[in-house]
Write a protein that holds these residues in place. Structure first.
Motif, short mmCIF file in Angstrom:
data_model
loop_
_atom_site.label_atom_id
_atom_site.label_comp_id
_atom_site.label_asym_id
_atom_site.label_seq_id
_atom_site.Cartn_x
_atom_site.Cartn_y
_atom_site.Cartn_z
N HIS A 1 60.80 30.36 -32.90
CA HIS A 1 60.45 29.04 -33.44
C HIS A 1 59.03 28.99 -34.01
O HIS A 1 58.23 28.13 -33.64
CB HIS A 1 60.63 27.95 -32.36
CG HIS A 1 62.08 27.65 -32.12
ND1 HIS A 1 62.50 26.51 -31.47
CD2 HIS A 1 63.18 28.32 -32.43
CE1 HIS A 1 63.83 26.52 -31.38
NE2 HIS A 1 64.25 27.62 -31.96
N MET B 1 68.86 32.00 -48.82
CA MET B 1 69.19 31.58 -50.19
C MET B 1 69.67 32.74 -51.10
O MET B 1 70.67 32.59 -51.81
CB MET B 1 68.00 30.87 -50.83
CG MET B 1 68.42 29.97 -51.99
SD MET B 1 67.01 29.09 -52.63
CE MET B 1 66.71 27.92 -51.34
N ARG C 1 56.27 28.11 -36.68
CA ARG C 1 56.17 26.82 -37.38
C ARG C 1 56.93 26.89 -38.72
O ARG C 1 56.75 27.83 -39.49
CB ARG C 1 54.70 26.52 -37.65
CG ARG C 1 54.45 25.11 -38.21
CD ARG C 1 53.01 24.99 -38.66
NE ARG C 1 52.10 24.98 -37.50
CZ ARG C 1 51.67 23.86 -36.91
NH1 ARG C 1 52.02 22.68 -37.37
NH2 ARG C 1 50.85 23.91 -35.87
N GLY C 2 57.78 25.93 -38.94
CA GLY C 2 58.56 25.86 -40.18
C GLY C 2 59.74 26.83 -40.23
O GLY C 2 60.21 27.20 -41.30
N TRP C 3 60.23 27.25 -39.06
CA TRP C 3 61.28 28.28 -39.03
C TRP C 3 62.56 27.85 -39.73
O TRP C 3 63.25 28.67 -40.33
CB TRP C 3 61.56 28.71 -37.58
CG TRP C 3 62.33 27.71 -36.77
CD1 TRP C 3 61.82 26.61 -36.14
CD2 TRP C 3 63.73 27.70 -36.50
NE1 TRP C 3 62.79 25.92 -35.49
CE2 TRP C 3 63.99 26.57 -35.69
CE3 TRP C 3 64.78 28.54 -36.85
CZ2 TRP C 3 65.28 26.25 -35.25
CZ3 TRP C 3 66.06 28.22 -36.41
CH2 TRP C 3 66.29 27.09 -35.61
N LEU C 4 62.85 26.56 -39.70
CA LEU C 4 64.08 26.08 -40.36
C LEU C 4 63.99 26.28 -41.89
O LEU C 4 64.96 26.65 -42.54
CB LEU C 4 64.31 24.60 -40.03
CG LEU C 4 64.88 24.32 -38.65
CD1 LEU C 4 64.86 22.83 -38.35
CD2 LEU C 4 66.31 24.86 -38.54
N VAL C 5 62.77 26.02 -42.40
CA VAL C 5 62.56 26.20 -43.85
C VAL C 5 62.68 27.68 -44.20
O VAL C 5 63.35 28.06 -45.16
CB VAL C 5 61.17 25.66 -44.26
CG1 VAL C 5 60.92 25.90 -45.74
CG2 VAL C 5 61.06 24.19 -43.92
N TYR C 6 62.02 28.51 -43.37
CA TYR C 6 62.07 29.95 -43.62
C TYR C 6 63.51 30.46 -43.60
O TYR C 6 63.91 31.30 -44.40
CB TYR C 6 61.25 30.73 -42.57
CG TYR C 6 59.76 30.51 -42.68
CD1 TYR C 6 59.13 30.52 -43.92
CD2 TYR C 6 58.99 30.29 -41.55
CE1 TYR C 6 57.77 30.31 -44.02
CE2 TYR C 6 57.62 30.07 -41.64
CZ TYR C 6 57.01 30.08 -42.89
OH TYR C 6 55.67 29.88 -42.99
N ARG C 7 64.27 29.96 -42.64
CA ARG C 7 65.68 30.41 -42.53
C ARG C 7 66.44 30.09 -43.82
O ARG C 7 67.18 30.92 -44.34
CB ARG C 7 66.35 29.72 -41.34
CG ARG C 7 67.75 30.24 -41.06
CD ARG C 7 68.39 29.51 -39.90
NE ARG C 7 68.54 28.08 -40.16
CZ ARG C 7 69.12 27.22 -39.32
NH1 ARG C 7 69.57 27.64 -38.16
NH2 ARG C 7 69.22 25.94 -39.60
N GLY C 8 66.19 28.87 -44.33
CA GLY C 8 66.86 28.48 -45.58
C GLY C 8 66.44 29.38 -46.74
O GLY C 8 67.28 29.82 -47.53
N ILE C 9 65.13 29.64 -46.79
CA ILE C 9 64.60 30.45 -47.91
C ILE C 9 65.18 31.88 -47.84
O ILE C 9 65.58 32.45 -48.86
CB ILE C 9 63.06 30.49 -47.88
CG1 ILE C 9 62.51 29.11 -48.23
CG2 ILE C 9 62.51 31.55 -48.84
CD1 ILE C 9 61.01 28.95 -48.02
#
Lengths: 444, 300
Positions: free
Chosen positions: B102, B115, B104-112
């Motif tokens: 987790h 992609m 910081r910003g792991w959800l965004v990283y996962r999406g990126i």
């Protein structure tokens, strides 16, 4: 009208209708003609942008004069042009009219018994007007219709020539030494002498079609090596790679030649990134627009070889339209191809594409630019051979395109390139004994 | 009554037939979709050309394939691409574990990171074709950063073309690996990891000794999938980015099969190549599964 008269007329009408219904169908004329649906697998847009719009217009115009004929045009992709038609041949079902690149690809399908000769359906008087029919003539028959001509010569940037103190050839053609001298002058002036792209292999293939041809005496000369009677490692066939290699080593080409496709190389010329480049009529037209009408000149490929083909032109019809064996309406299909060669269609073709029509009746006055006029002159004077058309597809891909990449990427020597030709030819002969028989029997 | 006799003469009961009836639709589908093409490809591979145009049965196509130097080069290129599977697996694991922690910003990283996997291979191929040109964006960045000596003709040189394609494949496939590993990580019992932390295990010890063993099943699945990908799903990358060149430097088996089948009009050779590729792929998977079974037995 009395009841008796009504009965007599009624019986007469019924009898006429019965006889009509039972009678043999006669060739229809006028508005009562049989409905004909033709499917045309069409390719030309990649060679001549505007060709698709012209075909749409032509089909609609044809429908006006032949309301019983419906033509369903199916544009074909470059990458699947051969494979899609090969599938149709295997299934013995598909279009009535199809498109293939001239000579090798067309004759490959002739040998698979997939075509009927167009000369069986079109009069000799008509066909004599079609240019470059020699590209698809086999066993005395013409197997397809040409539509346009593409010539490829060297376009040059006049400003860059002037900057480097290079004078264009007065005769329209340099000797090889004059060409190399000019390249050196341009390089010294900080200008890329020749800009090209060979990521797709076609840059090298065009050198073969131009310079490789100059050492040969005929297309049959090439065929002898293809069928194994001669050796591709003989300098007669592949010695010219040393000259190309020397040019690469001296830095006469753009450094990113292996990062650009053939068309990207021409675009780079239009963007002023090099002094010379290969150009088709369309590419030259684009360069004239981008760089200015007074900034671009054309010359023929410098002379390196001394074979009988050294002076031969290289214009080709590129694509050929032909009739398929399984078509139920070969005559109607041929009639449509003849219609495409009428004066109105030829003029419209040039207006849509800027590429000249492969027809002696084409009005050359439509070409007004002096540079393009010069191209037309070269394309229609004397014998014309696009040597790449005279290679089996496998040899073109595995030897012609690949050997050029070997030289441009400097991953092999000219001797390696020659050996690759020989090895690829042997592989092709072993893998395609049936095709080899046809090539052996092909009298060029 | 379930034991109702269908035929008293043969003694076949409905109960005996019933499972086969349920299986029949799927079996028919599998036979039609998978078995028939394989059988037909084997049949075609045995049809050899003759000078008179008549095809006969034999093994000539296989002999010609094994005599063809391009076949060996293509097979070798596939072999070189296999080397990117361990790199891909380790990278995917590392990133998945970092996201699992987790950051910081792991959800965004996962999406990126996921992609690229959603993008069509030709889109990725065309984009990287431009990026990796000699005067492409990547080299331009290197030059502007004072690293011009690192700039290469990534897709136009025999030396760099396969590593460059490998990087592009890793870039796209990594999204799949990360999401797969992350999904498994999130299903682990947290107590075990907390116990390891209480026992004094550092970050690396915790994940190496506790997490990885629990991921072994999904890692094995991923490795098998990627092995198959490198052998028989890289056609689109090669076709779009290099066309198999320069020379044959990036020609892989699939591309060579395609050329023979569709450009060279030699379905017999193409089928023989396809059969060889099928056998190589099957062999590798069987080998991998055996190794896995052996390690499980040793672990037990």
């Amino acid at each position: 009208m009395s009841a008796k008269s009504f009965r007599v007329i009624s019986i007469a009408v019924i009898l006429v209708m019965l006889f009509t219904a039972c009678g043999k169908t006669t060739p229809a004329t006028g508005s009562t003609k049989e409905k004909v649906n033709l499917t045309f697998w069409y390719w030309a847009e990649s060679d001549a942008p505007g060709a698709d719009a012209w075909m749409t217009e032509s089909v609609e115009a044809y429908k006006q004069v032949n309301p019983n004929v419906t033509i369903n045009v199916v544009p074909q992709s470059t990458d699947t042009l051969i494979s899609a038609f090969q599938s149709a041949v295997t299934a013995k079902s598909g279009p009535d009219i199809a498109s293939q690149w001239a000579t090798g690809p067309v004759l490959g399908f002739v040998w698979q018994d997939a075509l009927v000769p167009i000369s069986d359906y079109v009069s000799a008087d008509e066909i004599k007007n079609w240019l470059n029919t020699n590209e698809n003539t086999y066993n005395g028959k013409v197997w397809g219709a040409s539509m346009y001509l593409i010539g490829i010569e060297i376009m040059y940037n006049k400003a860059m020539f002037a900057q480097a103190g290079v004078t264009p050839p007065a005769s329209g053609r340099w000797t090889w030494d004059e060409f190399i001298t000019a390249c050196e002058k341009l390089k010294t002036a900080g200008i890329t002498p020749f800009i090209a792209g060979d990521k797709d292999g076609y840059g090298g293939a065009w050198w073969f079609a131009h310079v490789g041809m100059q050492g040969l005496d005929s297309t049959d000369d090439l065929r002898q090596a293809i069928i194994g009677n001669k050796d591709f490692t003989d300098p007669h066939y592949t010695g010219w790679y040393s000259s190309l290699d020397e040019m690469v080593k001296k830095g006469y080409f753009n450094e990113d030649v292996m990062s650009l496709d053939l068309s990207q190389g021409a675009q780079a010329f239009s963007q002023g990134q090099g002094a010379m480049s290969w150009g088709t009529d369309g590419m030259i037209k684009q360069a004239l627009t981008d760089l200015g009408a007074d900034k671009v000149g054309v010359m023929r490929t410098p002379q390196l070889g001394a074979g009988k083909l050294a002076d031969t032109g290289n214009a080709t019809q590129s694509i050929t339209f032909f009739l398929t064996k399984w078509s139920a309406h070969p005559q109607e299909a041929a009639d449509f191809l003849v219609y495409l060669h009428t004066a109105d269609r030829l003029t419209s073709w040039y207006q849509h594409t800027g590429v000249i029509a492969a027809d002696a009746r084409f009005d050359r006055n439509l070409v007004t630019d002096p540079v393009l006029k010069q191209m037309v002159e070269w394309e229609t004077t004397g014998p014309q051979i696009w040597l790449e058309n005279f290679l089996p597809g496998q040899l073109d891909s595995d030897a012609d395109l690949t050997a050029g990449q070997m030289i441009f990427s400097q991953s092999g020597t000219p001797a390696d390139a020659a050996a690759l030709w020989q090895r690829s030819a042997e592989t092709w002969r072993n893998q395609h004994p049936d095709e080899l028989t046809n090539w052996k029997n092909w009298q060029q | 009554m379930l034991e109702k006799k269908l035929s008293t003469g043969t003694g076949i009961t409905f109960r005996k037939i019933e499972p086969y009836l349920y299986l029949a639709p799927a079996t028919i589908l599998v036979v039609l979709v998978f078995l028939y093409p394989i059988v037909d490809i084997i049949r075609t591979s045995l049809l050899q050309n003759n000078p008179d145009g008549i095809k006969t049965f034999g093994f000539t196509n296989y002999r010609l394939v094994f005599e063809d130097p391009v076949f060996w080069q293509a097979l070798g290129n596939n072999g070189k691409l296999l080397l990117s599977v361990p790199i891909l697996t380790v990278l995917s694991l590392l990133i998945a574990i970092l996201l699992f922690e987790h950051v910081r910003g792991w959800l965004v990283y996962r999406g990126i990171i996921f992609m690229p996997y959603v993008l069509a291979v030709p889109v990725v191929g065309v984009t990287f074709g431009y990026l990796l040109g000699l005067n492409g964006i990547f080299n331009t960045l290197l030059r502007s950063a004072g690293l011009a000596f690192l700039a290469q003709n990534w897709l136009g040189s025999v030396k760099w073309v396969l590593p460059s394609i490998s990087v592009v494949i890793i870039y796209r496939e990594m999204g799949f690996g990360v999401v797969l590993f992350l999904a498994r990580l999130m299903s682990l019992e947290k107590e075990i990891l907390e116990a390891a932390a209480i026992d004094g295990a550092n970050f690396w010890q915790k994940h190496f000794y506790v997490t990885l063993p629990q991921l072994s099943g999904v890692i094995e699945f991923f490795v098998v999938v990627e092995l198959i990908t490198m052998l028989s799903w890289v056609f689109a990358y090669v076709f779009v980015m290099t066309g198999g060149g320069p020379g044959f430097a990036s020609t892989v088996m699939e591309f060579y099969i395609w050329k023979h089948a569709f450009a060279f009009r030699s379905p017999g050779i193409a089928s023989a190549l396809a059969v060889v590729l099928l056998m190589v792929t099957t062999l590798l998977i069987v080998l991998q599964l055996r190794l896995r079974r052996r390690s499980l037995e040793e672990g037990a």
